[in-house]
Design a protein around this motif. Structure first.
Motif, PDB file in Angstrom:
ATOM      1  N   LYS A   1     -19.990 -33.829 -15.455  1.00  0.00           N
ATOM      2  CA  LYS A   1     -21.305 -33.382 -15.901  1.00  0.00           C
ATOM      3  C   LYS A   1     -21.214 -33.102 -17.399  1.00  0.00           C
ATOM      4  O   LYS A   1     -20.153 -32.715 -17.903  1.00  0.00           O
ATOM      5  CB  LYS A   1     -21.736 -32.127 -15.134  1.00  0.00           C
ATOM      6  CG  LYS A   1     -21.975 -32.353 -13.639  1.00  0.00           C
ATOM      7  CD  LYS A   1     -23.093 -33.347 -13.398  1.00  0.00           C
ATOM      8  CE  LYS A   1     -23.370 -33.533 -11.916  1.00  0.00           C
ATOM      9  NZ  LYS A   1     -24.041 -32.418 -11.278  1.00  0.00           N
TER      10      LYS A   1
ATOM     11  N   SER B   1     -25.946 -36.069 -10.735  1.00  0.00           N
ATOM     12  CA  SER B   1     -25.731 -35.926  -9.288  1.00  0.00           C
ATOM     13  C   SER B   1     -26.122 -37.173  -8.494  1.00  0.00           C
ATOM     14  O   SER B   1     -25.370 -37.629  -7.639  1.00  0.00           O
ATOM     15  CB  SER B   1     -26.513 -34.716  -8.774  1.00  0.00           C
ATOM     16  OG  SER B   1     -26.015 -33.541  -9.372  1.00  0.00           O
TER      17      SER B   1
ATOM     18  N   ARG C   1     -23.611 -40.533  -8.714  1.00  0.00           N
ATOM     19  CA  ARG C   1     -22.161 -40.504  -8.550  1.00  0.00           C
ATOM     20  C   ARG C   1     -21.605 -41.583  -7.640  1.00  0.00           C
ATOM     21  O   ARG C   1     -20.657 -42.297  -8.027  1.00  0.00           O
ATOM     22  CB  ARG C   1     -21.733 -39.093  -8.097  1.00  0.00           C
ATOM     23  CG  ARG C   1     -21.961 -38.061  -9.190  1.00  0.00           C
ATOM     24  CD  ARG C   1     -21.665 -36.644  -8.747  1.00  0.00           C
ATOM     25  NE  ARG C   1     -22.617 -36.161  -7.759  1.00  0.00           N
ATOM     26  CZ  ARG C   1     -22.835 -34.878  -7.494  1.00  0.00           C
ATOM     27  NH1 ARG C   1     -22.132 -33.950  -8.149  1.00  0.00           N
ATOM     28  NH2 ARG C   1     -23.709 -34.514  -6.590  1.00  0.00           N
TER      29      ARG C   1
ATOM     30  N   THR D   1     -18.578 -31.210 -10.036  1.00  0.00           N
ATOM     31  CA  THR D   1     -19.104 -30.262  -9.030  1.00  0.00           C
ATOM     32  C   THR D   1     -19.592 -31.033  -7.807  1.00  0.00           C
ATOM     33  O   THR D   1     -20.674 -30.789  -7.278  1.00  0.00           O
ATOM     34  CB  THR D   1     -20.241 -29.375  -9.608  1.00  0.00           C
ATOM     35  OG1 THR D   1     -21.327 -30.189 -10.102  1.00  0.00           O
ATOM     36  CG2 THR D   1     -19.738 -28.492 -10.736  1.00  0.00           C
TER      37      THR D   1
ATOM     38  N   SER E   1     -19.617 -32.147  -4.176  1.00  0.00           N
ATOM     39  CA  SER E   1     -19.254 -31.677  -2.835  1.00  0.00           C
ATOM     40  C   SER E   1     -18.837 -32.822  -1.926  1.00  0.00           C
ATOM     41  O   SER E   1     -19.482 -33.878  -1.894  1.00  0.00           O
ATOM     42  CB  SER E   1     -20.444 -30.968  -2.193  1.00  0.00           C
ATOM     43  OG  SER E   1     -20.784 -29.815  -2.917  1.00  0.00           O
TER      44      SER E   1
ATOM     45  N   ARG F   1     -21.666 -38.821   1.998  1.00  0.00           N
ATOM     46  CA  ARG F   1     -21.068 -39.409   0.782  1.00  0.00           C
ATOM     47  C   ARG F   1     -19.797 -40.183   1.119  1.00  0.00           C
ATOM     48  O   ARG F   1     -19.493 -41.197   0.476  1.00  0.00           O
ATOM     49  CB  ARG F   1     -20.791 -38.312  -0.245  1.00  0.00           C
ATOM     50  CG  ARG F   1     -22.071 -37.763  -0.855  1.00  0.00           C
ATOM     51  CD  ARG F   1     -21.834 -36.557  -1.729  1.00  0.00           C
ATOM     52  NE  ARG F   1     -23.100 -36.078  -2.289  1.00  0.00           N
ATOM     53  CZ  ARG F   1     -23.263 -34.903  -2.866  1.00  0.00           C
ATOM     54  NH1 ARG F   1     -22.231 -34.071  -2.978  1.00  0.00           N
ATOM     55  NH2 ARG F   1     -24.447 -34.556  -3.341  1.00  0.00           N
TER      56      ARG F   1
ATOM     57  N   THR G   1     -26.603 -31.790  -2.851  1.00  0.00           N
ATOM     58  CA  THR G   1     -26.601 -31.153  -1.526  1.00  0.00           C
ATOM     59  C   THR G   1     -27.554 -29.944  -1.472  1.00  0.00           C
ATOM     60  O   THR G   1     -28.180 -29.738  -0.436  1.00  0.00           O
ATOM     61  CB  THR G   1     -25.180 -30.743  -1.089  1.00  0.00           C
ATOM     62  OG1 THR G   1     -24.573 -29.982  -2.135  1.00  0.00           O
ATOM     63  CG2 THR G   1     -24.314 -31.965  -0.804  1.00  0.00           C
TER      64      THR G   1
ATOM     65  N   TYR H   1     -29.353 -29.876 -13.931  1.00  0.00           N
ATOM     66  CA  TYR H   1     -29.617 -28.443 -13.765  1.00  0.00           C
ATOM     67  C   TYR H   1     -30.094 -27.793 -15.051  1.00  0.00           C
ATOM     68  O   TYR H   1     -30.853 -26.819 -15.012  1.00  0.00           O
ATOM     69  CB  TYR H   1     -28.378 -27.726 -13.204  1.00  0.00           C
ATOM     70  CG  TYR H   1     -28.063 -28.213 -11.805  1.00  0.00           C
ATOM     71  CD1 TYR H   1     -28.916 -27.913 -10.749  1.00  0.00           C
ATOM     72  CD2 TYR H   1     -26.968 -29.023 -11.559  1.00  0.00           C
ATOM     73  CE1 TYR H   1     -28.678 -28.406  -9.473  1.00  0.00           C
ATOM     74  CE2 TYR H   1     -26.716 -29.510 -10.286  1.00  0.00           C
ATOM     75  CZ  TYR H   1     -27.573 -29.201  -9.248  1.00  0.00           C
ATOM     76  OH  TYR H   1     -27.342 -29.691  -7.992  1.00  0.00           O
TER      77      TYR H   1
ATOM     78  N   ASP I   1     -25.028 -24.564  -6.696  1.00  0.00           N
ATOM     79  CA  ASP I   1     -23.836 -23.768  -6.407  1.00  0.00           C
ATOM     80  C   ASP I   1     -23.763 -22.521  -7.295  1.00  0.00           C
ATOM     81  O   ASP I   1     -24.081 -22.580  -8.491  1.00  0.00           O
ATOM     82  CB  ASP I   1     -22.598 -24.634  -6.626  1.00  0.00           C
ATOM     83  CG  ASP I   1     -22.689 -25.945  -5.855  1.00  0.00           C
ATOM     84  OD1 ASP I   1     -23.381 -25.977  -4.822  1.00  0.00           O
ATOM     85  OD2 ASP I   1     -22.085 -26.932  -6.304  1.00  0.00           O
TER      86      ASP I   1
HETATM   87  N1  GLU Z   1     -22.069 -29.406  -5.293  1.00  0.00           N
HETATM   88  C1  GLU Z   1     -23.392 -29.912  -5.084  1.00  0.00           C
HETATM   89  C2  GLU Z   1     -23.445 -31.422  -4.999  1.00  0.00           C
HETATM   90  O1  GLU Z   1     -22.455 -32.053  -5.060  1.00  0.00           O
HETATM   91  C3  GLU Z   1     -24.346 -29.414  -6.148  1.00  0.00           C
HETATM   92  C4  GLU Z   1     -23.900 -29.591  -7.549  1.00  0.00           C
HETATM   93  C5  GLU Z   1     -24.228 -30.934  -8.158  1.00  0.00           C
HETATM   94  O2  GLU Z   1     -25.349 -31.443  -7.935  1.00  0.00           O
HETATM   95  O3  GLU Z   1     -23.388 -31.442  -8.872  1.00  0.00           O
HETATM   96  O4  GLU Z   1     -24.471 -32.004  -4.799  1.00  0.00           O
END
Ligand code: GLU
Length: 279
Positions: free
Chosen positions: A45, A88, A91, A106, A108, A113, A157, A177, A195
């Motif tokens: 990010k 997000s 990815r 970050t 998850s 996924r 998520t 974000y 998160d």
């Molecule tokens: N950890 C969560 C996700 O992978 C929220 C953070 C993000 O969007 O990077 O979606």
């Protein structure tokens, strides 16, 4: 320069090009290891303070530190890493299209996924939480968001969780974000969800000091993995070995204190986690 000297130089350049192409011939895109100066592309990010933040040519945050450690164990010096922004929603595609070799963002680990990518780690456990304006006492948890405007990020998520479990909430989705947090400050939305560790990083930014507050009651478990090509067990194993070493040597703890720790965020006792078996 004489004509013969020019030809000699051209010949030398041609030979060098051959040597270079031989070095990179076996490498896959995004992973051009095999000689000095070769690079690895890593997705992070760019806008999340304490985790993955771009400031000019500098990248800071816990994800960045774990990425550097893991890449180092794989034979890449810090100056051989090319950081690429991976929002997000992008990815899985970025990994599948081989635009990056690894993602530390970050990210998850989830079953859906895992249908598209594989994960090393986890290297951190967080939980979904809420960020509100400091003077707003009407929001105390996800059940108090009915009729409120809540911001999250497309493809995350937390956005998924709200849609599934809290359909009465007016969900606003942005690409990052940082966009949600500025909308919160300017009254465009009433809360931001993602998160806890991400929200803590934003709340601690000088421009938001005293203005924003994390509720502090996480309601999911977010296990941060290292995204990589589906089925690439060899890379996954290297990543997991590196994470284990980072934890055992104390480098994990130091990296966390130097980054996320600056926001005052205290990781809960599920940290540091043990990596899952690679599959
Ligand atoms: N950890 C969560 C996700 O992978 C929220 C953070 C993000 O969007 O990077 O979606």
């Amino acid at each position: 320069m004489t004509r013969s000297k020019m030809w000699a130089l051209a010949g030398a350049a041609g030979a060098l090009a051959l040597v270079l192409s031989a070095c990179t011939g076996s490498a896959t895109p995004g992973d051009t290891a095999g000689g000095a100066g070769q690079k690895i592309k890593i997705g992070i990010k760019f806008d999340q303070p304490g985790l993955g933040l771009q400031e000019g040519n500098t990248f800071t945050g816990f994800d960045v530190e774990v990425a550097k450690f893991v890449a180092g164990e794989m034979g890449y010096a810090a100056n051989q890493i090319e950081f690429v922004e991976s929002q997000s929603a992008q990815r899985e595609t970025m990994i599948q299209a081989e635009q990056v070799k690894l993602i530390f963002a970050t990210y998850s680990i989830t079953d859906s996924r895992k249908e598209k990518v594989s994960f090393g780690g986890p290297y951190f456990i967080a939980g979904q939480d809420l960020l509100v304006r400091a003077d707003d006492t009407s929001i105390t948890g996800p059940a108090t968001l009915e009729g409120k405007r809540l911001c999250s990020v497309t493809g995350s998520t937390p956005a998924q969780k709200i849609k599934a479990d809290y359909p009465g909430v007016e969900l606003v989705e942005y690409g990052t974000y940082s966009m949600c947090v500025s909308a919160l400050e300017s009254n465009g939305v009433d809360a931001v969800t993602t998160d806890n560790v991400i929200l803590a990083g934003f709340a601690a930014q000088p421009q938001y000091a005293g203005k924003l507050r994390v509720i502090g009651e996480p309601f999911t478990e977010e296990r941060y993995g290292v995204g990589l090509k589906k089925g690439d067990i060899e890379t996954c194993t290297k990543v997991n070995d590196a994470i284990t070493k980072m934890v055992e040597t104390g480098a994990w703890k130091k990296a966390l204190a130097d980054t996320v720790g600056k926001s005052g965020f205290e990781p809960d006792d599920r940290n540091p986690p043990t990596p899952d078996a690679c599959s």
